[in-house]
Design an enzyme around this catalytic site. Structure first.
Site, PDB file in Angstrom:
ATOM      1  N   ARG A 127       0.899  -1.285  -0.006  1.00  0.00           N
ATOM      2  CA  ARG A 127       0.015  -0.040   0.012  1.00  0.00           C
ATOM      3  C   ARG A 127       0.795   1.261  -0.008  1.00  0.00           C
ATOM      4  NH1 ARG A 127      -2.886  -3.041   3.593  1.00  0.00           N
ATOM      5  NH2 ARG A 127      -4.733  -3.948   2.526  1.00  0.00           N
ATOM      6  N   LYS A 149       2.985  11.335 -11.996  1.00  0.00           N
ATOM      7  CA  LYS A 149       2.154  10.399 -12.458  1.00  0.00           C
ATOM      8  C   LYS A 149       2.790   9.202 -12.889  1.00  0.00           C
ATOM      9  CE  LYS A 149      -0.930  13.239 -15.660  1.00  0.00           C
ATOM     10  NZ  LYS A 149      -1.141  13.563 -16.910  1.00  0.00           N
ATOM     11  N   GLU A 191      10.304  18.174 -25.811  1.00  0.00           N
ATOM     12  CA  GLU A 191       9.676  18.538 -24.616  1.00  0.00           C
ATOM     13  C   GLU A 191      10.162  20.117 -24.032  1.00  0.00           C
ATOM     14  OE1 GLU A 191       6.620  17.308 -23.951  1.00  0.00           O
ATOM     15  OE2 GLU A 191       7.038  15.183 -24.553  1.00  0.00           O
ATOM     16  N   LYS A 233       7.428  22.829 -15.061  1.00  0.00           N
ATOM     17  CA  LYS A 233       6.697  21.709 -14.982  1.00  0.00           C
ATOM     18  C   LYS A 233       6.113  21.693 -13.460  1.00  0.00           C
ATOM     19  CE  LYS A 233       5.049  17.099 -15.772  1.00  0.00           C
ATOM     20  NZ  LYS A 233       5.366  15.671 -16.216  1.00  0.00           N
ATOM     21  N   GLU A 243      -4.637  17.279 -12.637  1.00  0.00           N
ATOM     22  CA  GLU A 243      -4.871  17.720 -14.091  1.00  0.00           C
ATOM     23  C   GLU A 243      -6.493  17.943 -14.182  1.00  0.00           C
ATOM     24  OE1 GLU A 243      -2.907  15.732 -17.264  1.00  0.00           O
ATOM     25  OE2 GLU A 243      -4.264  16.331 -18.638  1.00  0.00           O
ATOM     26  N   ARG A 247      -2.868  21.838 -15.924  1.00  0.00           N
ATOM     27  CA  ARG A 247      -1.910  20.850 -16.296  1.00  0.00           C
ATOM     28  C   ARG A 247      -2.130  20.422 -17.749  1.00  0.00           C
ATOM     29  NH1 ARG A 247       0.460  15.999 -12.255  1.00  0.00           N
ATOM     30  NH2 ARG A 247       1.822  15.195 -13.830  1.00  0.00           N
ATOM     31  N   ASN A 251       0.350  19.664 -22.612  1.00  0.00           N
ATOM     32  CA  ASN A 251      -0.137  18.722 -23.624  1.00  0.00           C
ATOM     33  C   ASN A 251      -0.049  19.354 -24.822  1.00  0.00           C
ATOM     34  OD1 ASN A 251      -0.422  16.050 -22.514  1.00  0.00           O
ATOM     35  ND2 ASN A 251      -2.387  16.986 -21.586  1.00  0.00           N
ATOM     36  N   HIS A 254       0.349  17.645 -28.174  1.00  0.00           N
ATOM     37  CA  HIS A 254       0.181  15.879 -27.893  1.00  0.00           C
ATOM     38  C   HIS A 254      -1.046  15.464 -28.580  1.00  0.00           C
ATOM     39  CE1 HIS A 254       3.469  16.669 -25.346  1.00  0.00           C
ATOM     40  NE2 HIS A 254       3.521  15.366 -24.737  1.00  0.00           N
ATOM     41  N   HIS A 258      -0.091  12.289 -30.219  1.00  0.00           N
ATOM     42  CA  HIS A 258      -0.546  10.823 -30.027  1.00  0.00           C
ATOM     43  C   HIS A 258      -1.360  10.090 -31.049  1.00  0.00           C
ATOM     44  CE1 HIS A 258      -0.814  12.176 -25.290  1.00  0.00           C
ATOM     45  NE2 HIS A 258       0.344  11.552 -25.702  1.00  0.00           N
ATOM     46  N   HIS A 271       7.838   9.420 -29.139  1.00  0.00           N
ATOM     47  CA  HIS A 271       6.882  10.321 -28.471  1.00  0.00           C
ATOM     48  C   HIS A 271       7.528  11.716 -28.804  1.00  0.00           C
ATOM     49  CE1 HIS A 271       4.166  12.184 -25.903  1.00  0.00           C
ATOM     50  NE2 HIS A 271       5.279  12.578 -25.178  1.00  0.00           N
TER      51      HIS A 271
HETATM   52  N1  LIG Z   1       4.841  10.057 -15.830  1.00  0.00           N
HETATM   53  C1  LIG Z   1       4.647  10.907 -16.575  1.00  0.00           C
HETATM   54  O1  LIG Z   1       4.262  12.239 -16.459  1.00  0.00           O
HETATM   55  C2  LIG Z   1       5.448  10.812 -18.026  1.00  0.00           C
HETATM   56  C3  LIG Z   1       5.493  11.903 -18.967  1.00  0.00           C
HETATM   57  C4  LIG Z   1       6.173  11.702 -20.202  1.00  0.00           C
HETATM   58  C5  LIG Z   1       6.358  10.518 -20.667  1.00  0.00           C
HETATM   59  N2  LIG Z   1       6.033   9.542 -19.791  1.00  0.00           N
HETATM   60  C6  LIG Z   1       6.286   7.927 -20.153  1.00  0.00           C
HETATM   61  O2  LIG Z   1       7.679   7.996 -20.233  1.00  0.00           O
HETATM   62  C7  LIG Z   1       8.076   6.805 -21.409  1.00  0.00           C
HETATM   63  C8  LIG Z   1       9.021   7.164 -22.145  1.00  0.00           C
HETATM   64  O3  LIG Z   1      10.302   7.614 -21.222  1.00  0.00           O
HETATM   65  P1  LIG Z   1      11.626   7.541 -22.301  1.00  0.00           P
HETATM   66  O4  LIG Z   1      11.377   8.556 -23.327  1.00  0.00           O
HETATM   67  O5  LIG Z   1      12.665   7.957 -21.172  1.00  0.00           O
HETATM   68  O6  LIG Z   1      11.683   6.282 -22.936  1.00  0.00           O
HETATM   69  P2  LIG Z   1      12.529   4.863 -22.251  1.00  0.00           P
HETATM   70  O7  LIG Z   1      12.358   4.510 -20.661  1.00  0.00           O
HETATM   71  O8  LIG Z   1      12.129   3.709 -22.961  1.00  0.00           O
HETATM   72  O9  LIG Z   1      14.027   5.153 -22.425  1.00  0.00           O
HETATM   73  C9  LIG Z   1      14.501   5.167 -24.020  1.00  0.00           C
HETATM   74  C10 LIG Z   1      15.711   4.309 -24.185  1.00  0.00           C
HETATM   75  O10 LIG Z   1      16.894   5.052 -23.546  1.00  0.00           O
HETATM   76  C11 LIG Z   1      17.711   3.753 -22.892  1.00  0.00           C
HETATM   77  N3  LIG Z   1      18.216   4.692 -21.730  1.00  0.00           N
HETATM   78  C12 LIG Z   1      17.816   5.327 -20.598  1.00  0.00           C
HETATM   79  N4  LIG Z   1      18.949   6.044 -20.162  1.00  0.00           N
HETATM   80  C13 LIG Z   1      19.723   5.999 -20.932  1.00  0.00           C
HETATM   81  C14 LIG Z   1      21.166   6.216 -20.761  1.00  0.00           C
HETATM   82  N5  LIG Z   1      21.518   7.223 -19.715  1.00  0.00           N
HETATM   83  N6  LIG Z   1      21.957   6.098 -21.912  1.00  0.00           N
HETATM   84  C15 LIG Z   1      21.836   5.133 -22.686  1.00  0.00           C
HETATM   85  N7  LIG Z   1      20.509   4.599 -22.951  1.00  0.00           N
HETATM   86  C16 LIG Z   1      19.518   4.932 -21.908  1.00  0.00           C
HETATM   87  C17 LIG Z   1      16.294   3.043 -22.428  1.00  0.00           C
HETATM   88  O11 LIG Z   1      16.729   1.798 -21.928  1.00  0.00           O
HETATM   89  C18 LIG Z   1      15.418   2.895 -23.566  1.00  0.00           C
HETATM   90  O12 LIG Z   1      15.871   1.923 -24.513  1.00  0.00           O
HETATM   91  C19 LIG Z   1       6.780   6.501 -21.925  1.00  0.00           C
HETATM   92  O13 LIG Z   1       6.063   5.275 -21.389  1.00  0.00           O
HETATM   93  C20 LIG Z   1       5.800   7.513 -21.524  1.00  0.00           C
HETATM   94  O14 LIG Z   1       4.555   7.290 -21.521  1.00  0.00           O
HETATM   95  C21 LIG Z   1       5.491   9.519 -18.500  1.00  0.00           C
HETATM   96 ZN   LIG Z   2       5.222  14.375 -23.921  1.00  0.00          ZN
END
Ligand SMILES: NC(=O)c1ccc[n+]([C@@H]2O[C@H](COP(=O)([O-])OP(=O)(O)OC[C@H]3O[C@@H](n4cnc5c(N)ncnc54)[C@H](O)[C@@H]3O)[C@@H](O)[C@H]2O)c1
Ligand SMILES: [Zn+2]
Length: 369
Positions: A127, A149, A191, A233, A243, A247, A251, A254, A258, A271
């Site tokens: 929990r 999030k 971003e 942010k 949101e 917030r 987007n 986006h 999307h 993305h």
């Molecule tokens: N929680 C939120 O508010 C929020 C906001 C935006 C995006 N997201 C989520 O984030 C995700 C995308 O995140 P991302 O773009 O970081 O993708 P990711 O986590 O898939 O990372 C991208 C790639 O880079 C690699 N990697 C990570 N750090 C590295 C480093 N220092 N050196 C070499 N390789 C490295 C990872 O293993 C992966 O292959 C999506 O699932 C999206 O939905 C969440």
């Molecule tokens: Zn985004």
């Protein structure tokens, strides 16, 4: 430690103060003293993946050991495809087998996928257990690690299962970006540009002037860009954590983005790439509605182009775009919501875009073939 900066995320509710710091700097990974005050127990579980582990896990664990902290490591398969129940269960299995307790802190070491999965695990394991983020992609450093999030994907859609759960702190070591691929770095820059566009015209102008330094990973420029992005942010999240209004401005680009990601098949366009082309579409809409000028539109187009991000959306029929856009989580009671630019540095929300204007933007911004 050189020039570390701290951004505070201020989150107060009547029951609790859930405010926390984001520490940003070059070579912070081994600064375990920053973590110590946030660890209720000298034991942590580090969640990472098969790509990040060989790069940073040992170094981080050795630094923890020097401070007498023992760690369990949970290494997940890499990729958005694994952001699901099965992988979440791998985390729970490992935590239970290793008898991790209520006070064992979960530390996410990786990009947004690892961060979202680990945060959701932390929100629900026993929990709720303490959670710390160490984001290692630019996108995670400026976006997913800020704001609480967390969640996983469902076969029927992205991020549909999750929770709001704030970390105790975020440790952002911009030196981890040296190993990130160019393509992932550029996707993260989309971003960063977004933050300037929605809230800070001076920051946008600074980005225009420093974009080469950002692409070539100049440490000072990266740190400044990460810091200002997190501040923006954090301000927006502090004003509207769940949101219900403001917030949504995050987007920008986006809804279009999307639709592009979905149409191309998830993972084909990153993305941030889809957000870049989507932001150009939002800017075109804003220009058509006479909020921004042609020259402002050109500035926006040109900064994305300089970064090497896509500025032209893939060719689909406008009806396909519209039906994909209607799938977006941001649709409310069937009405599509658009984030527009009132000017560079100020975003606004609109529910009333004439269908013909929208169609015009889709046709103007998409590739001919
Ligand atoms: N929680 C939120 O508010 C929020 C906001 C935006 C995006 N997201 C989520 O984030 C995700 C995308 O995140 P991302 O773009 O970081 O993708 P990711 O986590 O898939 O990372 C991208 C790639 O880079 C690699 N990697 C990570 N750090 C590295 C480093 N220092 N050196 C070499 N390789 C490295 C990872 O293993 C992966 O292959 C999506 O699932 C999206 O939905 C969440
Ligand atoms: Zn985004």
């Amino acid at each position: 430690m050189n020039d570390m900066q701290t951004v505070k995320v201020a989150l107060f509710s009547p029951e609790q103060d859930r405010s926390y710091p984001i520490y940003i700097g070059n070579a912070l990974l081994e600064q375990v003293d920053l973590l110590l005050p946030h660890l209720p127990q000298k034991r942590v579980a580090i969640v990472t993946n098969t790509t990040v582990a060989p790069l940073y896990l040992d170094r981080f664990r050795r630094a923890l050991e020097r401070y007498g902290i023992c760690s369990v490591a949970i290494i997940l398969p890499d990729g958005e495809d694994h952001k699901n129940w099965q992988t979440l269960n791998l985390i729970f299995d490992a935590l239970l087998k290793q008898r991790c307790e209520r006070k064992t802190t979960l530390i996410a070491l990786g990009g947004g996928v690892v961060g979202d999965l680990t945060g959701f695990a932390a929100a629900t394991y026993l929990r709720g257990v303490p959670f710390i983020q160490i984001p290692t992609t630019l996108l995670a450093q400026v976006d997913s690690s800020v704001g609480g999030k967390t969640g996983i994907n469902h076969p029927l859609g992205k991020n549909l299962i999750g929770a709001f759960y704030q970390p105790r702190m975020v440790l952002t070591d911009s030196a981890t970006l040296t190993t990130l691929s160019d393509r992932e770095l550029r996707a993260g820059i989309a971003e960063v540009i977004k933050y300037g566009l929605i809230r800070d015209a001076d920051f946008f102008m600074w980005l225009e002037q420093n974009i080469t330094g950002l692409i070539t990973r100049n440490a000072d420029i990266l740190n400044k860009a990460i810091c200002r992005s997190c501040e923006i942010k954090a301000e927006i999240v502090a004003a509207d954590e769940r949101e219900s209004g403001m917030r949504a401005l995050l987007n920008l680009g986006h809804t279009f983005g999307h639709a592009i990601e979905n149409a191309m098949g998830y993972g084909v366009w990153l993305h941030g790439e889809a957000v870049a082309a989507g932001t150009i579409m939002a800017a075109d809409l804003s220009k058509q509605l006479k909020f921004i000028s042609e020259s402002d539109f050109k500035r926006i187009y040109s900064i994305f182009q300089k970064v090497g991000l896509p500025v032209i959306a893939p060719k689909l029929s406008p009806d396909d775009y519209l039906s994909l856009m209607k799938l977006d989580k941001k649709v409310e009671e069937g009405r599509m919501r658009f984030i527009l630019l009132r000017r560079i540095g100020e975003a606004m929300m609109s529910h009333d875009i004439p269908a013909s204007t929208l169609r015009e933007t889709l046709l103007t911004c998409m590739a001919n073939e």
